[in-house]
Design a protein around this motif. Structure first.
Motif, PDB file in Angstrom:
ATOM      1  N   PHE A   1       1.064  -6.882  -0.868  1.00  0.00           N
ATOM      2  CA  PHE A   1      -0.027  -7.788  -0.492  1.00  0.00           C
ATOM      3  C   PHE A   1      -1.226  -7.004   0.025  1.00  0.00           C
ATOM      4  CE2 PHE A   1      -2.145  -9.882   3.107  1.00  0.00           C
ATOM      5  CZ  PHE A   1      -2.788 -10.904   2.414  1.00  0.00           C
ATOM      6  N   ILE A   2      -0.986  -6.033   0.884  1.00  0.00           N
ATOM      7  CA  ILE A   2      -2.093  -5.246   1.429  1.00  0.00           C
ATOM      8  C   ILE A   2      -2.825  -4.507   0.318  1.00  0.00           C
ATOM      9  CG2 ILE A   2      -2.683  -3.289   2.930  1.00  0.00           C
ATOM     10  CD1 ILE A   2      -0.353  -4.127   4.735  1.00  0.00           C
ATOM     11  N   ARG A   3      -2.069  -3.921  -0.629  1.00  0.00           N
ATOM     12  CA  ARG A   3      -2.709  -3.189  -1.714  1.00  0.00           C
ATOM     13  C   ARG A   3      -3.573  -4.114  -2.577  1.00  0.00           C
ATOM     14  NH1 ARG A   3      -4.152   0.523  -1.003  1.00  0.00           N
ATOM     15  NH2 ARG A   3      -2.376   1.925  -0.864  1.00  0.00           N
ATOM     16  N   GLU A   4      -3.117  -5.330  -2.787  1.00  0.00           N
ATOM     17  CA  GLU A   4      -3.887  -6.272  -3.615  1.00  0.00           C
ATOM     18  C   GLU A   4      -5.068  -6.858  -2.851  1.00  0.00           C
ATOM     19  OE1 GLU A   4      -2.792 -10.635  -4.488  1.00  0.00           O
ATOM     20  OE2 GLU A   4      -2.086  -9.564  -6.281  1.00  0.00           O
ATOM     21  N   ARG A   5      -4.833  -7.291  -1.621  1.00  0.00           N
ATOM     22  CA  ARG A   5      -5.863  -8.004  -0.874  1.00  0.00           C
ATOM     23  C   ARG A   5      -6.857  -7.051  -0.206  1.00  0.00           C
ATOM     24  NH1 ARG A   5      -9.409  -9.923   1.303  1.00  0.00           N
ATOM     25  NH2 ARG A   5      -9.594 -11.838   2.564  1.00  0.00           N
ATOM     26  N   PHE A   6      -6.383  -5.887   0.219  1.00  0.00           N
ATOM     27  CA  PHE A   6      -7.242  -4.910   0.907  1.00  0.00           C
ATOM     28  C   PHE A   6      -7.080  -3.541   0.233  1.00  0.00           C
ATOM     29  CE2 PHE A   6      -6.100  -8.180   3.988  1.00  0.00           C
ATOM     30  CZ  PHE A   6      -7.346  -8.547   4.499  1.00  0.00           C
ATOM     31  N   PRO A   7      -7.622  -3.381  -0.971  1.00  0.00           N
ATOM     32  CA  PRO A   7      -7.393  -2.145  -1.738  1.00  0.00           C
ATOM     33  C   PRO A   7      -7.905  -0.888  -1.058  1.00  0.00           C
ATOM     34  CG  PRO A   7      -9.117  -3.511  -2.730  1.00  0.00           C
ATOM     35  CD  PRO A   7      -8.465  -4.349  -1.682  1.00  0.00           C
ATOM     36  N   ALA A   8      -8.850  -1.022  -0.132  1.00  0.00           N
ATOM     37  CA  ALA A   8      -9.383   0.166   0.551  1.00  0.00           C
ATOM     38  C   ALA A   8      -8.486   0.630   1.691  1.00  0.00           C
ATOM     39  CB  ALA A   8     -10.787  -0.126   1.086  1.00  0.00           C
ATOM     40  N   ALA A   9      -7.541  -0.214   2.110  1.00  0.00           N
ATOM     41  CA  ALA A   9      -6.638   0.167   3.197  1.00  0.00           C
ATOM     42  C   ALA A   9      -5.706   1.275   2.739  1.00  0.00           C
ATOM     43  CB  ALA A   9      -5.830  -1.041   3.658  1.00  0.00           C
ATOM     44  N   LYS A  10      -5.329   2.131   3.649  1.00  0.00           N
ATOM     45  CA  LYS A  10      -4.406   3.230   3.350  1.00  0.00           C
ATOM     46  C   LYS A  10      -3.061   2.909   4.003  1.00  0.00           C
ATOM     47  CE  LYS A  10      -7.837   5.537   4.981  1.00  0.00           C
ATOM     48  NZ  LYS A  10      -8.951   4.667   4.552  1.00  0.00           N
ATOM     49  N   ILE A  11      -2.027   2.814   3.178  1.00  0.00           N
ATOM     50  CA  ILE A  11      -0.725   2.339   3.639  1.00  0.00           C
ATOM     51  C   ILE A  11       0.171   3.514   3.992  1.00  0.00           C
ATOM     52  CG2 ILE A  11       1.321   0.996   3.029  1.00  0.00           C
ATOM     53  CD1 ILE A  11      -0.431  -0.567   1.062  1.00  0.00           C
TER      54      ILE A  11
ATOM     55  N   SER B   1     -10.604  -1.154   5.603  1.00  0.00           N
ATOM     56  CA  SER B   1     -10.278   0.192   5.120  1.00  0.00           C
ATOM     57  C   SER B   1      -9.476   0.994   6.140  1.00  0.00           C
ATOM     58  CB  SER B   1     -11.571   0.953   4.779  1.00  0.00           C
ATOM     59  OG  SER B   1     -12.400   1.077   5.930  1.00  0.00           O
ATOM     60  N   CYS B   2      -8.831   0.306   7.062  1.00  0.00           N
ATOM     61  CA  CYS B   2      -8.065   1.011   8.103  1.00  0.00           C
ATOM     62  C   CYS B   2      -6.732   1.498   7.547  1.00  0.00           C
ATOM     63  CB  CYS B   2      -7.841   0.082   9.290  1.00  0.00           C
ATOM     64  SG  CYS B   2      -6.657  -1.237   8.968  1.00  0.00           S
ATOM     65  N   TYR B   3      -5.979   2.188   8.390  1.00  0.00           N
ATOM     66  CA  TYR B   3      -4.614   2.578   8.055  1.00  0.00           C
ATOM     67  C   TYR B   3      -3.684   1.422   8.428  1.00  0.00           C
ATOM     68  CZ  TYR B   3      -6.113   7.431   7.471  1.00  0.00           C
ATOM     69  OH  TYR B   3      -6.728   8.576   7.039  1.00  0.00           O
ATOM     70  N   ALA B   4      -2.767   1.100   7.523  1.00  0.00           N
ATOM     71  CA  ALA B   4      -1.766   0.065   7.787  1.00  0.00           C
ATOM     72  C   ALA B   4      -0.398   0.735   7.795  1.00  0.00           C
ATOM     73  CB  ALA B   4      -1.824  -1.030   6.737  1.00  0.00           C
ATOM     74  N   GLY B   5       0.200   0.855   8.968  1.00  0.00           N
ATOM     75  CA  GLY B   5       1.500   1.502   9.103  1.00  0.00           C
ATOM     76  C   GLY B   5       2.622   0.485   9.135  1.00  0.00           C
TER      77      GLY B   5
END
Length: 524
Positions: A187-197, A165-169
């Motif tokens: 990919f991040i949105r699908e695999r890690f939906p809790a991450a904030k892009i 659920s971290c921030y992905a910059g």
């Protein structure tokens, strides 16, 4: 566990670490914020080339015909990589050129995705445009179709496994990075939906500066950041920025892995441009402020970074190094060769000052002269006098500093006669010009200086930053190209200068092939 993961997407020249992300890492480290970073550009290109060369042990169905050039590039991969990464590249330009072109060939034949063309410095998709938000969103949905997916899916999974659920910059500075960046975001949105892009970088800044901008990426991208991202990242994590710039931190980037004859340290002494008066300037249109570091602090940081990282070369990323900073670095050399952009000024026409720059380690200066016609320069408000430019080129040459001259053809004030004056200027000063960059003018869609010019569709897309226009003198892009191909480049003295340009890496590697790179105390 990292609170923030910073990613540099493909494709951009893999010759040095990503400077923007290094500066962000410095800010996060200064505030004790857990973070990690990865150069997916360098890693992804090496992954594809190693795979294609057989070093990775992975068998893939490559649809490209196995021609002799590709077979030779596969066979020589390890040797070419070692050559380009070492000082041995400087011994023989022809051997260096062959190695770079074979690496680029291997990269271009490293995948089996139809319609995608990539190399060491570019990425194009025949079916998707980085200028269309709909195509970028499609690239996100179809992220498995990216040639870089096998690499970035595993790499990002490893980085986010403990912090889903971290921030992905994601930092996007060039058009060649846009489609791969959105594949990564998808990919991040699908695999890690809790991450904030978070999406930032130079290209994103230009998008957000467009008049009437509306965000087409809602639902995929959580935060879009314009300009320097330190303040935005710190705010998202509940920290307050002091407003000061932070010393870059390259801990996550190994200089030896990059494709340059020696480790390169990228560094900015300022954001924006100190001149900021040129017509059609994107910096002016985007409202970018000039924000320099205190010169004493910049030089102190440089010496600290040089001592820690032992670079072979400093690359100043400023739009143009200010005359005041050039005076300070002449007095306090950083200890290794350096190069960057500078404006033509009376100072550079001073032989004594140029010799002082040379003693400080200046190997090369990139000079945006743009035209050899004074009327054109005045019309563009360049603030350059041709006589000063001639004197500066001669003084730099005599001091042992190479000039990498940038010329711009097809601007609204230019005519065929003016373009021929530029040709004559180059011929008259050929002995003082080390390298040439030739470009054709693009009209910024939101420039205040476009009034009176009839625009035409050029690059179609809601994210396009440039448009075509009807030239006041009929000096259109086709006529400019014909002039460059049939007249300008056919002059023997000009052709000789163009042949000196390092392939693919161009100005990023040019300083290594100058006498200024071997300043006192250095050996190749």
């Amino acid at each position: 566990m990292p609170e923030i993961v910073l990613l540099n997407p493909p494709v951009t020249k893999p010759g040095e670490p990503p400077a923007g992300i290094a500066r962000l890492c410095g800010a996060l480290r200064a505030h004790g914020i857990g973070h990690a970073a990865a150069d997916l550009n360098l890693e992804g290109l090496l992954f594809l080339m190693e795979n294609r060369a057989g070093a990775g042990g992975i068998s893939r169905d490559i649809r490209h015909k196995e021609d002799k050039w590709t077979a030779r590039a596969k066979k020589n991969f390890a040797l070419n990589l070692a050559l380009v990464r070492s000082g041995r590249a400087l011994k023989n330009f022809d051997s260096y050129k062959k190695a770079v072109l074979e690496l680029d060939r291997l990269a271009s034949r490293s995948h089996d995705i139809p319609g995608i063309r990539l190399g060491l410095a570019d990425y194009q998709d025949e079916s998707l445009s980085p200028l269309k938000s709909g195509d970028l969103l499609r690239a996100a949905r179809e992220h498995r179709m990216s040639p870089f997916f096998p690499h970035f899916s595993q790499r990002i999974s490893d980085m986010l496994a403990s912090s889903p659920s971290c921030y992905a910059g994601i930092s996007v500075n060039y058009l060649g990075q846009a489609l791969p960046a959105f594949a990564i975001a998808g990919f991040i949105r699908e695999r890690f939906p809790a991450a904030k892009i978070i999406l930032g970088g130079g290209l994103v800044t230009s998008w957000l500066s467009r008049p009437g901008w509306t965000n087409p990426f809602t639902g995929l991208i959580d935060h879009l950041v314009a300009g320097p991202g330190e303040g935005a990242l710190l705010s998202l994590t509940g920290k307050e920025s002091s407003g000061a710039a932070y010393c870059p931190d390259h801990s996550y980037f190994s200089p030896a892995n990059y494709l340059s004859p020696g480790p390169v340290l990228p560094y900015s002494t300022a954001g924006g441009c100190w001149w900021r008066k040129c017509s059609f300037c994107p910096e002016k249109a985007e409202g970018s402020r000039y924000s320099p570091l205190a010169h004493g602090r910049a030089l102190a940081e440089l010496k600290q970074l040089v001592e820690k990282e032992k670079p072979s070369l400093i690359h100043f990323l400023d739009n143009a190094l200010s005359p005041a900073f050039l005076e300070r670095i002449a007095e306090g050399p950083p200890g290794v060769p350096w190069y960057g952009f500078a404006r033509i000024t009376e100072g550079l026409a001073d032989p004594g000052f140029c010799r002082a720059l040379r003693r400080s380690g200046c190997a090369m200066l990139k000079l945006g002269i743009e035209s050899g016609d004074q009327r054109v320069l005045d019309g563009l408000n360049k603030g350059i006098e041709l006589q000063t430019a001639r004197s500066a080129l001669r003084s730099l040459r005599d001091a042992g500093i190479e000039s990498y001259v940038y010329l711009l053809f097809g601007t609204p004030p230019e005519t065929l006669e003016a373009a021929r004056n530029t040709r004559d200027f180059v011929l008259q000063n050929a002995e003082s010009i080390g390298f040439l960059n030739l470009a054709i003018f693009n009209l910024p869609v939101y420039s205040e200086d476009r009034a009176g010019l009839k625009r035409k569709k050029f690059y179609e897309g809601d994210l396009s930053l440039y448009s075509d226009f009807e030239h006041p003198s009929g000096w259109g892009r086709r006529a400019v190209r014909q002039f460059l191909d049939r007249e300008f480049k056919r002059e023997p003295a000009i052709a000789a200068i163009l042949r000196r340009d390092p392939p693919v890496f161009t100005s990023n590697h040019a300083p290594f092939f100058t006498s200024g790179f071997l300043f006192p105390g250095r050996q190749c």
